[in-house]
Structures are given as C-alpha cells and as structure tokens.
Write a protein that holds these residues in place. Structure first.
Motif, PDB file in Angstrom:
ATOM      1  N   LEU A 168      29.224  36.324  83.635  1.00 39.17           N
ATOM      2  CA  LEU A 168      28.330  35.228  83.999  1.00 39.17           C
ATOM      3  C   LEU A 168      29.089  34.145  84.764  1.00 39.17           C
ATOM      4  CD1 LEU A 168      26.049  34.811  80.870  1.00 39.17           C
ATOM      5  CD2 LEU A 168      25.606  36.009  82.990  1.00 39.17           C
ATOM      6  N   LEU A 193       9.563  36.075  82.279  1.00 38.51           N
ATOM      7  CA  LEU A 193      10.109  37.406  82.039  1.00 38.51           C
ATOM      8  C   LEU A 193      10.300  37.661  80.544  1.00 38.51           C
ATOM      9  CD1 LEU A 193      11.047  39.664  83.899  1.00 38.51           C
ATOM     10  CD2 LEU A 193      13.352  38.780  83.749  1.00 38.51           C
ATOM     11  N   ASP A 227      13.751  30.096  85.159  1.00 39.18           N
ATOM     12  CA  ASP A 227      13.026  31.119  85.908  1.00 39.18           C
ATOM     13  C   ASP A 227      12.701  32.328  85.052  1.00 39.18           C
ATOM     14  OD1 ASP A 227      13.164  29.532  88.086  1.00 39.18           O
ATOM     15  OD2 ASP A 227      14.770  30.616  89.095  1.00 39.18           O
ATOM     16  N   MET A 228      13.520  32.526  84.032  1.00 40.90           N
ATOM     17  CA  MET A 228      13.311  33.720  83.207  1.00 40.90           C
ATOM     18  C   MET A 228      12.123  33.584  82.266  1.00 40.90           C
ATOM     19  SD  MET A 228      16.894  35.328  82.032  1.00 40.90           S
ATOM     20  CE  MET A 228      16.071  36.795  81.409  1.00 40.90           C
ATOM     21  N   LEU A 278      22.503  33.048  77.457  1.00 39.74           N
ATOM     22  CA  LEU A 278      22.294  31.832  78.244  1.00 39.74           C
ATOM     23  C   LEU A 278      21.611  30.763  77.398  1.00 39.74           C
ATOM     24  CD1 LEU A 278      21.135  32.980  81.801  1.00 39.74           C
ATOM     25  CD2 LEU A 278      23.305  32.003  81.104  1.00 39.74           C
ATOM     26  N   ARG A 326      21.540  39.013  77.742  1.00 36.47           N
ATOM     27  CA  ARG A 326      22.038  37.952  78.609  1.00 36.47           C
ATOM     28  C   ARG A 326      21.175  36.706  78.483  1.00 36.47           C
ATOM     29  NH1 ARG A 326      24.768  41.668  82.552  1.00 36.47           N
ATOM     30  NH2 ARG A 326      26.300  42.393  81.039  1.00 36.47           N
ATOM     31  N   TYR A 327      19.873  36.925  78.352  1.00 38.39           N
ATOM     32  CA  TYR A 327      18.985  35.773  78.190  1.00 38.39           C
ATOM     33  C   TYR A 327      19.332  35.006  76.928  1.00 38.39           C
ATOM     34  CZ  TYR A 327      14.930  33.108  76.758  1.00 38.39           C
ATOM     35  OH  TYR A 327      14.113  32.098  76.320  1.00 38.39           O
ATOM     36  N   LEU A 343      26.865  31.391  86.836  1.00 36.44           N
ATOM     37  CA  LEU A 343      25.807  30.874  85.984  1.00 36.44           C
ATOM     38  C   LEU A 343      26.331  29.899  84.935  1.00 36.44           C
ATOM     39  CD1 LEU A 343      24.003  32.670  87.446  1.00 36.44           C
ATOM     40  CD2 LEU A 343      23.237  33.724  85.336  1.00 36.44           C
ATOM     41  N   THR A 396      29.318  35.210  88.298  1.00 34.57           N
ATOM     42  CA  THR A 396      28.025  35.052  88.968  1.00 34.57           C
ATOM     43  C   THR A 396      27.711  33.585  89.210  1.00 34.57           C
ATOM     44  OG1 THR A 396      27.426  36.840  87.455  1.00 34.57           O
ATOM     45  CG2 THR A 396      25.730  36.087  88.960  1.00 34.57           C
ATOM     46  N   GLU A 403      22.823  26.336  88.372  1.00 36.10           N
ATOM     47  CA  GLU A 403      22.167  27.599  88.649  1.00 36.10           C
ATOM     48  C   GLU A 403      21.803  28.323  87.355  1.00 36.10           C
ATOM     49  OE1 GLU A 403      24.420  30.041  91.244  1.00 36.10           O
ATOM     50  OE2 GLU A 403      22.874  31.570  91.383  1.00 36.10           O
ATOM     51  N   GLN A 422      18.824  26.897  86.020  1.00 37.42           N
ATOM     52  CA  GLN A 422      17.688  27.342  86.836  1.00 37.42           C
ATOM     53  C   GLN A 422      17.263  28.751  86.447  1.00 37.42           C
ATOM     54  OE1 GLN A 422      16.035  25.452  89.097  1.00 37.42           O
ATOM     55  NE2 GLN A 422      14.605  27.163  89.046  1.00 37.42           N
ATOM     56  N   VAL A 423      18.244  29.623  86.299  1.00 35.98           N
ATOM     57  CA  VAL A 423      17.945  31.007  85.945  1.00 35.98           C
ATOM     58  C   VAL A 423      17.236  31.053  84.596  1.00 35.98           C
ATOM     59  CG1 VAL A 423      18.997  33.165  85.184  1.00 35.98           C
ATOM     60  CG2 VAL A 423      19.754  32.095  87.299  1.00 35.98           C
TER      61      VAL A 423
END
Lengths: 341, 341
Positions: free
Chosen positions: B58, B87, B83-84, B26, B22-23, B63, B61, B76, B79-80
């Motif tokens: 997605l 991670l 934020d990742m 995105l 998923r990363y 995104l 959600t 968003e 943003q995600v």
DNA sequence: ATATACAGGGACAAAAAACGTCCCGATCAA
DNA sequence: TTGATCGGGACGTTTTTTGTCCCTGTATAT
C-alpha cells in the motif's frame, strides 16, 4: 466501470495484468480447442508448468473442461469470454486506440481487437468473431448484404451463427470472380454466410479474365441482371481492405501489371477497386458487381482489416469516408496512429 | 458493477477476499492512525510480518504514508477508502442484508456497515462516519435538526465536517437532561454538531429528576418555550436506539424502577420513550422536549444503532414505522434477519 | 534534559509456494 | 496397429512468503 477498475488497481496493482493474461489464455484455448498443455504453452510462448497452474485454476472455477483430447472452454468459459469483450478495451488500452482512430480517420465507429494479425494467427479469427457480432447487431429483416472475398471476410463467415434475425436476409457477392482461391471468393463466402445463418444467397458467376465484349454479353443475362439489381439496393456492405500490391499478386497479375499498379500509386484494394493514398480510384478489376457509388449509398459499410501491414491500406480507403464501422486490430491501429496525418 | 465483480471473480477467485482484507486494513489504519505495525497487527489479529507485506504494498501504491510516529492514510488513501464505500456492500454481502432488513422492517432505506459494534470498537466510528455522510446529503437550508444523546449520535458528531449547506441549520436537542454522562447528552451533541459544521444550535436546559410541578413551571419559561416551538417544526430527527434496560441503568434508575420497566416489557428506548416489543410506549422519562407525534411528523427520521445486542431494540422501534433511514451494522442486521418475524 | 516506549527497517532462517523437468498410461487419429 | 499427443503424477530446485529478533531513531512524558 473504468472508475471501478482504477480503484481496484490501487488495491491490487497487478489485477489488470492477471486479467489480461487470463483473458488471453481463454481466448487462445477458444481458438485452438481442443488443445493440449504443451501445444498451448508453445502457442502462448510460456512454459508448460506455469500454464498448467493457470489451467488448474480455471478448471476449478469451471471455465474449462479437460478431456483426453485436450482442454476446451466450458459453456461458462465461453460465456465469460464473451462477457469480457467490453472489459478488454480497457485492459489493453484499446479503447483509447479506437477513439484515436475514430478521430483521425473520421469513422463513426471503430473497434480494435487485441493483437496483430500479422504476427498471431488467431487475431484474424478474433476479427471475424467481432465482425460476426457486429453484423448480427446491424442486420434487419429483408436486408441485402453485399460481401466481398478475402481472409478477413472468410473469418467472419466462420463465426456466424444461426439466428432468426437472418430469416429474410440475402447475402450477395459484391463482385464476380476476382481470381482468388475459391475458398476466399465472394461467391463462396456469400453462400457460406447464408448457410451458417439460415439466410438465402445469390451468386454472381463471372469467369475470370473475361474479354470486355464477353463481359457485355454476360451483362445481358437475366440471372446476372437480377443480382446486379439486388446490389443496387444493398443496405449493408461487408468488406475487407487489402494491400494493393499483395492483392494483385494474389490475383496473379503479371509483373508488368504489378509495375503499372505501383506506378499509379495504388495502395489499397476493396471490392475490386484499387485506390491510391489520396483515396482515388487508380484501377478496377475487369469484372462486374457492386459499384463504388452503391457503396456510398449503402446505409452501413462494415470494413474489416487487421495487421500492421494493412495500416497504409486502411488509411487510403478511409479517404472514401463511406465507412460506418471499422474493425481492426492493435497492430494496425498503433501503426495508423503513429503515422503523420 | 455487480456483474463486473462476478466476472472478475471467475477469473481471479480470491479477488474479493483480497479487496475485503485491504479495505479492512485501510479502515483500521484510518481509525487508529497514527499506528505502528505491531499495534495494528494486534488490532486486526494477524501477524506482524504478514501485515508488513501488505503495508509495503500500500505504501508503494501511495495509499499510506509512513512516519516515525507510525503509519497513516495519505490523501489518496483517504479518497480510496471513501470511493470504496459502495463496493463494500457487495464485498461483504451487506447489500443483501440491507435489502432484507428493508423488507422485513418496512423501512425505506437501510444502510449496513461491516462489523459488529459489540465486538469491534471502530464499528461505532463507522456508523458515525456513514451517519454524518447521510445527514449531509439530507440537509437543506433552514432545517431544524433534532438530535438525541448516546454514543452512536456522538460518533456522528465526531465525523461531521464543515460545509456551506449547514449555514442556516439549527441543531436542537430532542429532549432535556436524561441523566447521561455529559459528553453523551443531547445538549452537548447539538452544540458539538453545530461547532463541527458551522451551524447554530439551541439548548434545552432541564435538570435531571425534576418534580412534576417544577417541570410545569419550567415549561412556562420563554427560553424553553422557544426551543419547544422549534422542535415542533423539526424536519430531520437524528437519534439512536437503545436497549431499554441498559439505557435505564445508564440513567441510574433504581432497581425497583428497573424491575417495573422489565415487567412492562420495555425493550427499546429512543428520545426518552421506552417501547415494548409491539412498539407501544410503556414509559417516558420525566422531562420535556420532542414529542412522539412530532417525530412522526418529521420528514426525515434517521435512526442509528449497531451491535448484535441492539437487534431486539431496533425491531421494537421499527414498529413505530416512522423511520426513513436506518443505519446499522452487520452484527445487528444478521441477528435481526435470523429472528422470526 | 532524560528516560522510556514505540516507531520503522534490516536481517535471516524456516516454511511454503511456484516452477522446470521428466515420465507414464490413456486416448485419439491415421 | 502405430505413433503422436493427451492429462496427471512425481520430484528436485528456485523463488517467495512468513515468523522472529534486533537495532536505531524519534516522539512523549517526566
């Protein structure tokens, strides 16, 4: 942690659902092991096949072992279950419940476990498991721990494990005979806890239903005096909270006595005291032991009670405002939070 | 965080795989937006249908948004993705790579982004994105930032955003004309960065291939002297690292000159200096600007280079041991770690 | 304005995975 | 020894996922 969970949830929306389910599965196995597929499926009310898939997955991950007797958690599975404890609060929204109770009841620390003791038998076991953990953390060398009777406290006893920190600890029954079944009496539990942890214990042998005069005589006994002296130096009180009427009935009160109690507005019971909604003492069991003042003097008062049916009792006892830690369950917590102040 | 991830992975074994996918999805959308299903499927080499399912998820959600022009990240989603960032290091094992490089090359801070710039075009963009972020964190009021040319640094320029902290910052080209394409020259990039951030900039106009005597004359120009004086007070150096031969070729060296360079053992190039494997200077571009000593004097030296093909060059330049931060990619990192010291 | 290329969404059969159900031999407890 | 319960195998059914093709609308370049 919360932040990471939220992030993950955006990328994998049913992450928490899966984690919840797997957690409940592990926990059920832990409490029922060794258990077979069918029995477990029934206990968790799901189908056999669906459970089978889950189990196969956990088996591959090495979290549980499968024997002819059934399945049980492996060491790693046990470890994972323990490690999940802080996560559970988030997953089930228990953290919010705990905070709400903390505020509403004015108790410094509240821990809420998942489930409802009234509905699922293992929730009591969970309360015990958490209680044991908290006790272990709170204990200090030389402590005197006063314990009461009851199923919740019995569950704590069940989950205690040997530890060096209990070396010079003494478990003392909070009160003499209270007319309960022997396996739930304070004496029994004090002894059991000592045996489980490697601590020492004292007993308070007071026959049930003694005449006041006989009680006075007993009070003069050196053994009894000894224990009472110890109780005055109690540092930790570990007790359950009961519903007043239910407890009285369990203690074989006559119908007449029950009516009296009800009339007096008794709602909760703890260490032989009966309290009304305002938290005032309306009745005491005719026996000797820990006094209410001594409870207030204790540094740590650990209350354990779960199940929706206990909500009123918990609220009543909280009026004592002597508790440091309350360990309860989701059922009780939700019921408490939904009642007006 | 690592601990939580490990725990989750035991309960949901392909959690990290899904998060990784998923990363990457995105990120790909971010770099290619607006992009259609088919184009994206091809870019990520997966099938259209499987990508479609992912996208639908997605989308639900929130995104990403879907327009007639294609899909693109929502606020968003953006943003995600940001934020990742922390991670990602764990998910792709980049943290280990970074630590390995840090040890092996003796560089205080190493950041490794996922992918290989030689293979995937967006990795260069990622390097730029991260570079911009790091620069923004390092910047202080009144700083003089020396920047070089090259594709990596150009990518940083692309990803810089306006910020108040750049108010009194000056971007200065590290060296005069180096014979590259104009959009990759230090001058251009210094100006671009200033424009993007709201900072100011200076230029160092030095024609290519100047005779030594003409160079001396130029050095006396007040404008030039001015810039050179600034460079002496450089606090931050932002530069790329090139493969020596490739750079020389890009700068239209003659075959003869190339042969000389090769014979001298030139491996890496940075701000017009060519270094051999031992980190010794074997050649300099005939121009003026930031001196090697000034680089050593700078407080922060930010090196950016990615792609497996850059591994040798990075290793060579690291011998300077003047870097504070190295931003590279997985391809280069793995290649570096697999070479003997 | 118009042609064109590419966008998302609909549709549907094929493939794969998940699930319900039943059976079997092994094993443990009484 | 007997009976209940265990895990694992088997298999048809249901549900989900995937591959593939088509359609209509919309940007963009001409």
């Amino acid at each position: 942690m919360r932040r990471l969970l939220e992030l993950q949830q955006k990328l994998l929306p049913d992450l928490t659902r899966v984690l919840r389910e797997r957690y409940m599965l592990l926990r059920s196995i832990y409490h029922l092991q060794p258990i077979g597929r069918r029995g477990l499926a029934q206990a968790m009310n799901t189908t056999e096949r669906i459970l089978r898939s889950e189990v196969e997955l956990l088996k591959e991950t090495g979290l549980l072992t499968v024997t002819a007797a059934g399945m049980q958690l492996s060491g790693e599975g046990q470890q994972v279950l323990d490690d999940m404890e802080p996560l559970v609060g988030e997953l089930f929204g228990l953290r919010d419940l705990a905070e709400g109770l903390q505020k509403k009841l004015g108790i410094p620390e509240v821990i809420v476990v998942q489930g409802d003791a009234d509905q699922s038998p293992w929730v009591k076991a969970e309360l015990g498991r958490v209680g044991a953990r908290v006790l272990k953390q709170a204990i200090q060398e030389g402590d005197i721990v006063a314990v009461t009777g009851g199923t919740s406290i019995a569950s704590v006893a069940n989950h205690l494990t040997p530890s060096a920190s209990f070396k010079h600890v003494q478990f003392v029954p909070a009160r003499g005979g209270l007319g309960e079944r022997v396996e739930l009496q304070a004496n029994t539990l004090a002894a059991a806890m000592a045996a489980k942890t490697g601590a020492t214990y004292r007993l308070l042998h007071v026959p049930d239903r003694l005449h006041p005069e006989a009680l006075q005589t007993l009070l003069k006994e050196p053994q009894v005096q000894d224990v009472l002296a110890l109780l005055q130096n109690t540092r930790i009180v570990l007790h359950g909270i009961g519903d007043a009427i239910a407890m009285a009935r369990r203690r074989n009160y006559s119908e007449e006595e029950l009516a009296d109690l009800a009339e007096a507005g008794a709602v909760s019971e703890a260490f032989g005291y009966y309290f009304n909604e305002a938290g005032e003492t309306v009745h005491r069991m005719p026996t000797i032991g820990l006094q209410l003042e001594e409870v207030h003097k204790a540094e740590t008062v650990l209350s354990i009670a779960g199940g929706e049916s206990k909500a009123k009792a918990i609220l009543s006892f909280a009026k004592q405002s002597c508790q440091n830690v309350l360990i309860t369950d989701e059922g009780a917590a939700r019921a408490l939070l939904s009642t007006r102040l």
